[in-house]
Design a protein around this motif. Sequence first.
Motif, PDB file in Angstrom:
ATOM      1  N   ASN A   1       0.816  -1.223   0.000  1.00 59.29           N
ATOM      2  CA  ASN A   1       0.000   0.000   0.000  1.00 59.29           C
ATOM      3  C   ASN A   1       0.849   1.272   0.000  1.00 59.29           C
ATOM      4  N   ASN A   2       1.764   1.367  -0.942  1.00 57.34           N
ATOM      5  CA  ASN A   2       2.613   2.549  -1.113  1.00 57.34           C
ATOM      6  C   ASN A   2       3.527   2.842   0.070  1.00 57.34           C
ATOM      7  N   ARG A   3       3.851   1.846   0.869  1.00 56.99           N
ATOM      8  CA  ARG A   3       4.828   2.004   1.947  1.00 56.99           C
ATOM      9  C   ARG A   3       5.588   0.688   2.080  1.00 56.99           C
ATOM     10  N   TRP A   4       6.674   0.716   2.794  1.00 58.34           N
ATOM     11  CA  TRP A   4       7.448  -0.500   3.008  1.00 58.34           C
ATOM     12  C   TRP A   4       7.020  -1.141   4.316  1.00 58.34           C
ATOM     13  N   LEU A   5       6.741  -2.419   4.256  1.00 63.17           N
ATOM     14  CA  LEU A   5       6.405  -3.201   5.439  1.00 63.17           C
ATOM     15  C   LEU A   5       7.709  -3.779   5.967  1.00 63.17           C
ATOM     16  N   MET A   6       8.049  -3.487   7.222  1.00 62.77           N
ATOM     17  CA  MET A   6       9.300  -3.988   7.780  1.00 62.77           C
ATOM     18  C   MET A   6       9.017  -4.831   9.004  1.00 62.77           C
ATOM     19  N   ILE A   7       9.712  -5.957   9.076  1.00 64.95           N
ATOM     20  CA  ILE A   7       9.589  -6.872  10.197  1.00 64.95           C
ATOM     21  C   ILE A   7      10.843  -6.758  11.056  1.00 64.95           C
ATOM     22  N   VAL A   8      10.674  -6.598  12.362  1.00 66.84           N
ATOM     23  CA  VAL A   8      11.791  -6.636  13.306  1.00 66.84           C
ATOM     24  C   VAL A   8      11.578  -7.823  14.231  1.00 66.84           C
ATOM     25  N   TYR A   9      12.622  -8.178  14.946  1.00 62.98           N
ATOM     26  CA  TYR A   9      12.582  -9.368  15.804  1.00 62.98           C
ATOM     27  C   TYR A   9      12.842  -8.954  17.241  1.00 62.98           C
ATOM     28  N   ILE A  10      11.876  -9.247  18.114  1.00 62.12           N
ATOM     29  CA  ILE A  10      11.963  -8.870  19.520  1.00 62.12           C
ATOM     30  C   ILE A  10      12.427 -10.072  20.329  1.00 62.12           C
ATOM     31  N   LEU A  11      13.501  -9.856  21.092  1.00 58.65           N
ATOM     32  CA  LEU A  11      14.015 -10.872  21.996  1.00 58.65           C
ATOM     33  C   LEU A  11      13.463 -10.578  23.380  1.00 58.65           C
TER      34      LEU A  11
ATOM     35  N   ARG B   1       4.457 -14.849  40.125  1.00 60.27           N
ATOM     36  CA  ARG B   1       4.268 -13.990  38.959  1.00 60.27           C
ATOM     37  C   ARG B   1       5.323 -14.265  37.897  1.00 60.27           C
ATOM     38  N   GLU B   2       5.008 -13.844  36.685  1.00 60.32           N
ATOM     39  CA  GLU B   2       5.970 -13.915  35.590  1.00 60.32           C
ATOM     40  C   GLU B   2       6.680 -12.578  35.464  1.00 60.32           C
ATOM     41  N   ASP B   3       7.956 -12.621  35.247  1.00 56.93           N
ATOM     42  CA  ASP B   3       8.750 -11.424  35.019  1.00 56.93           C
ATOM     43  C   ASP B   3       9.160 -11.430  33.549  1.00 56.93           C
ATOM     44  N   VAL B   4       8.650 -10.472  32.783  1.00 58.10           N
ATOM     45  CA  VAL B   4       8.908 -10.413  31.342  1.00 58.10           C
ATOM     46  C   VAL B   4       9.810  -9.217  31.050  1.00 58.10           C
ATOM     47  N   LYS B   5      10.881  -9.478  30.312  1.00 65.00           N
ATOM     48  CA  LYS B   5      11.806  -8.418  29.932  1.00 65.00           C
ATOM     49  C   LYS B   5      11.962  -8.403  28.413  1.00 65.00           C
ATOM     50  N   ILE B   6      11.882  -7.224  27.816  1.00 62.67           N
ATOM     51  CA  ILE B   6      12.280  -7.081  26.418  1.00 62.67           C
ATOM     52  C   ILE B   6      13.776  -6.829  26.458  1.00 62.67           C
ATOM     53  N   VAL B   7      14.541  -7.776  25.936  1.00 70.55           N
ATOM     54  CA  VAL B   7      15.995  -7.718  25.987  1.00 70.55           C
ATOM     55  C   VAL B   7      16.542  -6.887  24.834  1.00 70.55           C
ATOM     56  N   GLY B   8      15.922  -6.996  23.658  1.00 78.62           N
ATOM     57  CA  GLY B   8      16.404  -6.239  22.513  1.00 78.62           C
ATOM     58  C   GLY B   8      15.490  -6.371  21.314  1.00 78.62           C
ATOM     59  N   ILE B   9      15.687  -5.473  20.364  1.00 76.54           N
ATOM     60  CA  ILE B   9      14.932  -5.475  19.114  1.00 76.54           C
ATOM     61  C   ILE B   9      15.960  -5.490  17.990  1.00 76.54           C
ATOM     62  N   TYR B  10      15.817  -6.446  17.072  1.00 71.24           N
ATOM     63  CA  TYR B  10      16.849  -6.710  16.083  1.00 71.24           C
ATOM     64  C   TYR B  10      16.284  -6.696  14.661  1.00 71.24           C
ATOM     65  N   SER B  11      17.168  -6.433  13.713  1.00 67.14           N
ATOM     66  CA  SER B  11      16.778  -6.385  12.313  1.00 67.14           C
ATOM     67  C   SER B  11      16.741  -7.766  11.673  1.00 67.14           C
ATOM     68  N   ALA B  12      17.318  -8.757  12.322  1.00 60.28           N
ATOM     69  CA  ALA B  12      17.359 -10.108  11.760  1.00 60.28           C
ATOM     70  C   ALA B  12      17.169 -11.135  12.877  1.00 60.28           C
ATOM     71  N   ALA B  13      16.471 -12.208  12.569  1.00 55.30           N
ATOM     72  CA  ALA B  13      16.239 -13.274  13.547  1.00 55.30           C
ATOM     73  C   ALA B  13      17.566 -13.854  14.025  1.00 55.30           C
ATOM     74  N   GLU B  14      18.528 -13.972  13.118  1.00 55.00           N
ATOM     75  CA  GLU B  14      19.833 -14.531  13.484  1.00 55.00           C
ATOM     76  C   GLU B  14      20.513 -13.689  14.555  1.00 55.00           C
ATOM     77  N   LEU B  15      20.402 -12.361  14.458  1.00 52.01           N
ATOM     78  CA  LEU B  15      20.999 -11.475  15.465  1.00 52.01           C
ATOM     79  C   LEU B  15      20.312 -11.636  16.812  1.00 52.01           C
TER      80      LEU B  15
ATOM     81  N   PRO C   1       8.729 -12.214  15.538  1.00 57.66           N
ATOM     82  CA  PRO C   1       8.716 -11.163  14.521  1.00 57.66           C
ATOM     83  C   PRO C   1       7.555 -10.198  14.770  1.00 57.66           C
ATOM     84  N   TYR C   2       7.808  -8.917  14.564  1.00 59.06           N
ATOM     85  CA  TYR C   2       6.776  -7.896  14.684  1.00 59.06           C
ATOM     86  C   TYR C   2       6.868  -6.952  13.500  1.00 59.06           C
ATOM     87  N   GLU C   3       5.718  -6.561  13.006  1.00 58.57           N
ATOM     88  CA  GLU C   3       5.630  -5.604  11.906  1.00 58.57           C
ATOM     89  C   GLU C   3       5.688  -4.194  12.493  1.00 58.57           C
ATOM     90  N   LEU C   4       6.550  -3.340  11.933  1.00 60.01           N
ATOM     91  CA  LEU C   4       6.618  -1.948  12.384  1.00 60.01           C
ATOM     92  C   LEU C   4       5.381  -1.180  11.928  1.00 60.01           C
TER      93      LEU C   4
END
Length: 95
Positions: free
Chosen positions: A25-35, A44-58, A83-86
């Motif tokens: 739709n006239n824009r770029w769809l970009m997927i990032v990977y949340i660790l 309780r559960e303790d949830v931490k977002i450790v990082g957001i990466y441009s590639a699953a391998e990273l 994977p998450y869509e920006l």
Amino acid sequence: MTKVDGVGSRLPSKSFESTVIVPLNNRWLMIVYILQHVSECEDREDVKIVGIYSAAELANEAALNFSMVPGFKDFPQGFSVDPYELDRTFWKDGF
């Protein structure tokens, strides 16, 4: 060509390592990977977002590195890479 879940059709894509970028739709769809890391502490559960990466391998490499860090190494099975869509809203209907 890369099939991206939710897009519904096969579109030409550009790829930087495993980052998925496709025109939509006239824009770029970009997927990032949340660790994320989840550990259970008492009742309780303790949830931490450790990082957001441009590639699953990273993201997977970072999880491997963090699995040796104090705290994280006590719960080595707690890592996940998703994977998450920006520019997309999640939880629109609440929880």
